[in-house]
Design a protein around this motif. Structure first.
Motif, PDB file in Angstrom:
ATOM      1  N   GLU A 199       0.830  -1.213   0.000  1.00 47.69           N
ATOM      2  CA  GLU A 199       0.000   0.000   0.000  1.00 47.69           C
ATOM      3  C   GLU A 199       0.862   1.261   0.000  1.00 47.69           C
ATOM      4  N   ALA A 200       2.055   1.147   0.581  1.00 43.98           N
ATOM      5  CA  ALA A 200       2.927   2.323   0.676  1.00 43.98           C
ATOM      6  C   ALA A 200       3.588   2.659  -0.659  1.00 43.98           C
ATOM      7  N   GLY A 201       3.558   1.781  -1.598  1.00 35.45           N
ATOM      8  CA  GLY A 201       4.156   2.063  -2.906  1.00 35.45           C
ATOM      9  C   GLY A 201       5.311   1.118  -3.191  1.00 35.45           C
ATOM     10  N   PRO A 202       5.897   1.246  -4.395  1.00 39.22           N
ATOM     11  CA  PRO A 202       6.937   0.307  -4.808  1.00 39.22           C
ATOM     12  C   PRO A 202       8.232   0.456  -4.021  1.00 39.22           C
ATOM     13  N   ALA A 203       8.590   1.618  -3.540  1.00 38.10           N
ATOM     14  CA  ALA A 203       9.835   1.820  -2.803  1.00 38.10           C
ATOM     15  C   ALA A 203       9.546   2.657  -1.569  1.00 38.10           C
ATOM     16  N   PRO A 204       9.048   2.035  -0.477  1.00 34.21           N
ATOM     17  CA  PRO A 204       8.738   2.808   0.724  1.00 34.21           C
ATOM     18  C   PRO A 204      10.010   3.351   1.370  1.00 34.21           C
ATOM     19  N   SER A 205       9.878   4.514   1.938  1.00 34.19           N
ATOM     20  CA  SER A 205      11.025   5.137   2.612  1.00 34.19           C
ATOM     21  C   SER A 205      11.213   4.518   3.997  1.00 34.19           C
ATOM     22  N   ASP A 206      12.337   4.864   4.635  1.00 37.22           N
ATOM     23  CA  ASP A 206      12.591   4.376   5.998  1.00 37.22           C
ATOM     24  C   ASP A 206      11.518   4.871   6.958  1.00 37.22           C
ATOM     25  N   ASP A 207      10.992   6.089   6.698  1.00 39.65           N
ATOM     26  CA  ASP A 207       9.915   6.603   7.552  1.00 39.65           C
ATOM     27  C   ASP A 207       8.655   5.762   7.390  1.00 39.65           C
ATOM     28  N   ASP A 208       8.358   5.309   6.135  1.00 34.94           N
ATOM     29  CA  ASP A 208       7.196   4.444   5.911  1.00 34.94           C
ATOM     30  C   ASP A 208       7.374   3.107   6.648  1.00 34.94           C
ATOM     31  N   VAL A 209       8.601   2.574   6.586  1.00 33.61           N
ATOM     32  CA  VAL A 209       8.887   1.297   7.256  1.00 33.61           C
ATOM     33  C   VAL A 209       8.711   1.460   8.761  1.00 33.61           C
ATOM     34  N   ARG A 210       9.219   2.552   9.328  1.00 36.09           N
ATOM     35  CA  ARG A 210       9.086   2.795  10.778  1.00 36.09           C
ATOM     36  C   ARG A 210       7.617   2.933  11.166  1.00 36.09           C
ATOM     37  N   ARG A 211       6.830   3.635  10.324  1.00 39.52           N
ATOM     38  CA  ARG A 211       5.400   3.824  10.609  1.00 39.52           C
ATOM     39  C   ARG A 211       4.666   2.483  10.601  1.00 39.52           C
ATOM     40  N   VAL A 212       4.947   1.608   9.617  1.00 42.09           N
ATOM     41  CA  VAL A 212       4.276   0.302   9.526  1.00 42.09           C
ATOM     42  C   VAL A 212       4.662  -0.563  10.725  1.00 42.09           C
ATOM     43  N   LEU A 213       5.933  -0.537  11.079  1.00 42.54           N
ATOM     44  CA  LEU A 213       6.374  -1.326  12.232  1.00 42.54           C
ATOM     45  C   LEU A 213       5.761  -0.794  13.527  1.00 42.54           C
ATOM     46  N   ALA A 214       5.638   0.530  13.653  1.00 39.00           N
ATOM     47  CA  ALA A 214       5.024   1.126  14.844  1.00 39.00           C
ATOM     48  C   ALA A 214       3.543   0.752  14.923  1.00 39.00           C
ATOM     49  N   ASP A 215       2.866   0.739  13.760  1.00 34.57           N
ATOM     50  CA  ASP A 215       1.452   0.349  13.741  1.00 34.57           C
ATOM     51  C   ASP A 215       1.280  -1.122  14.152  1.00 34.57           C
ATOM     52  N   LEU A 216       2.249  -1.938  13.745  1.00 32.17           N
ATOM     53  CA  LEU A 216       2.187  -3.364  14.084  1.00 32.17           C
ATOM     54  C   LEU A 216       2.378  -3.573  15.582  1.00 32.17           C
ATOM     55  N   GLY A 217       3.206  -2.758  16.195  1.00 34.41           N
ATOM     56  CA  GLY A 217       3.496  -2.897  17.629  1.00 34.41           C
ATOM     57  C   GLY A 217       4.903  -3.417  17.811  1.00 34.41           C
ATOM     58  N   SER A 218       5.407  -3.276  19.001  1.00 35.04           N
ATOM     59  CA  SER A 218       6.774  -3.729  19.288  1.00 35.04           C
ATOM     60  C   SER A 218       6.827  -5.265  19.270  1.00 35.04           C
ATOM     61  N   PRO A 219       8.024  -5.823  19.099  1.00 36.45           N
ATOM     62  CA  PRO A 219       8.138  -7.282  19.170  1.00 36.45           C
ATOM     63  C   PRO A 219       7.608  -7.847  20.499  1.00 36.45           C
ATOM     64  N   ASP A 220       7.771  -7.088  21.587  1.00 33.39           N
ATOM     65  CA  ASP A 220       7.232  -7.526  22.877  1.00 33.39           C
ATOM     66  C   ASP A 220       5.708  -7.620  22.835  1.00 33.39           C
ATOM     67  N   ASP A 221       5.061  -6.629  22.181  1.00 32.01           N
ATOM     68  CA  ASP A 221       3.602  -6.625  22.087  1.00 32.01           C
ATOM     69  C   ASP A 221       3.111  -7.831  21.286  1.00 32.01           C
ATOM     70  N   VAL A 222       3.787  -8.104  20.161  1.00 30.07           N
ATOM     71  CA  VAL A 222       3.370  -9.223  19.312  1.00 30.07           C
ATOM     72  C   VAL A 222       3.587 -10.549  20.052  1.00 30.07           C
ATOM     73  N   ALA A 223       4.741 -10.696  20.713  1.00 36.15           N
ATOM     74  CA  ALA A 223       5.013 -11.923  21.467  1.00 36.15           C
ATOM     75  C   ALA A 223       4.033 -12.064  22.626  1.00 36.15           C
ATOM     76  N   GLY A 224       3.694 -10.953  23.273  1.00 37.86           N
ATOM     77  CA  GLY A 224       2.719 -10.987  24.367  1.00 37.86           C
ATOM     78  C   GLY A 224       1.339 -11.385  23.879  1.00 37.86           C
ATOM     79  N   ALA A 225       0.969 -10.944  22.674  1.00 30.07           N
ATOM     80  CA  ALA A 225      -0.324 -11.326  22.121  1.00 30.07           C
ATOM     81  C   ALA A 225      -0.380 -12.841  21.891  1.00 30.07           C
ATOM     82  N   LEU A 226       0.739 -13.423  21.470  1.00 31.26           N
ATOM     83  CA  LEU A 226       0.772 -14.871  21.285  1.00 31.26           C
ATOM     84  C   LEU A 226       0.605 -15.570  22.627  1.00 31.26           C
ATOM     85  N   ALA A 227       1.261 -15.054  23.656  1.00 35.74           N
ATOM     86  CA  ALA A 227       1.160 -15.676  24.976  1.00 35.74           C
ATOM     87  C   ALA A 227      -0.262 -15.602  25.498  1.00 35.74           C
ATOM     88  N   LEU A 228      -0.969 -14.490  25.226  1.00 38.42           N
ATOM     89  CA  LEU A 228      -2.354 -14.361  25.682  1.00 38.42           C
ATOM     90  C   LEU A 228      -3.278 -15.279  24.895  1.00 38.42           C
TER      91      LEU A 228
END
Length: 197
Positions: A45-74
């Motif tokens: 959705e971000a386009g063919p060549a997303p910038s580092d800011d786009d990558v940071r925004r997508v990763l921030a929207d996804l949540g930290s690795p701790d949040d994702v791992a915690g969701a699995l534990a729950l």
């Protein structure tokens, strides 16, 4: 460089994998695959060549690795506590009564054999009595002594037979020993002669 090969994405996925190290392998792979699919869709959705800011925004929207791992534990079902061994089936009262009766019969059958030893020699009678008591005591210790978690039911059943057998045989043996001693004592005194005047 595409967003999927970005060092930021690689670091995020490596960090997430470390946080999921304790999870079962199948769950860990499922989560990592789901995160990759989510990142692929978000970067498309971000386009063919997303910038580092786009990558940071997508990763921030996804949540930290701790949040994702915690969701699995729950989402994972709670781990069972220490597995508890099933309780052994209970032995009915009728079985215990039959075992005691078998012990009484065994004592009645063994006692005459041991009495025959006593007729041969009194020391053999005493040795037989001591042996029977020692074996019964050993079985009793195995049945009711400290043995940790090992099953003792077989020893308890053996004791239910051995104790009555020992009591019956011991009673017969002691009675025969008394009889042999009394018989020997009366034989030594000789016949009683009555003299009339």
């Amino acid at each position: 460089m595409t967003a999927v090969t970005s060092p930021l994405v690689a670091a995020y996925l490596a960090d997430l994998e470390r946080r999921l190290a304790d999870a079962p392998a199948a769950d860990r792979l499922d989560v990592l695959d789901a995160v990759r699919e989510h990142l692929d869709a978000a970067f498309a959705e971000a386009g063919p060549a997303p910038s580092d800011d786009d990558v940071r925004r997508v990763l921030a929207d996804l949540g930290s690795p701790d949040d994702v791992a915690g969701a699995l534990a729950l989402a994972a079902p709670p781990a069972a506590a220490t597995p508890v061994a099933p309780a052994p089936p209970r032995t009915s009262v009728g079985v215990w009564v039959l075992l005691v009766l078998a012990g009484l019969v065994a004592g009645l059958l063994v006692a005459p054999l041991v009495v025959a030893l006593g007729i041969v020699h009194v020391a053999a009678l005493v040795t037989a009595l001591v042996t029977v008591v020692a074996v019964t005591t050993w079985v009793g210790v195995r049945a009711f002594g400290p043995r940790g978690r090992h099953a003792r039911r077989g020893w308890q059943m053996a004791f239910a037979v051995a104790l009555p057998a020992t009591l019956v045989a011991g009673t017969v043996l002691l009675g025969s020993a008394f009889f042999l001693v009394v018989e020997d004592g009366s034989a030594e005194s000789g016949p009683v002669v009555v003299v009339e005047e």
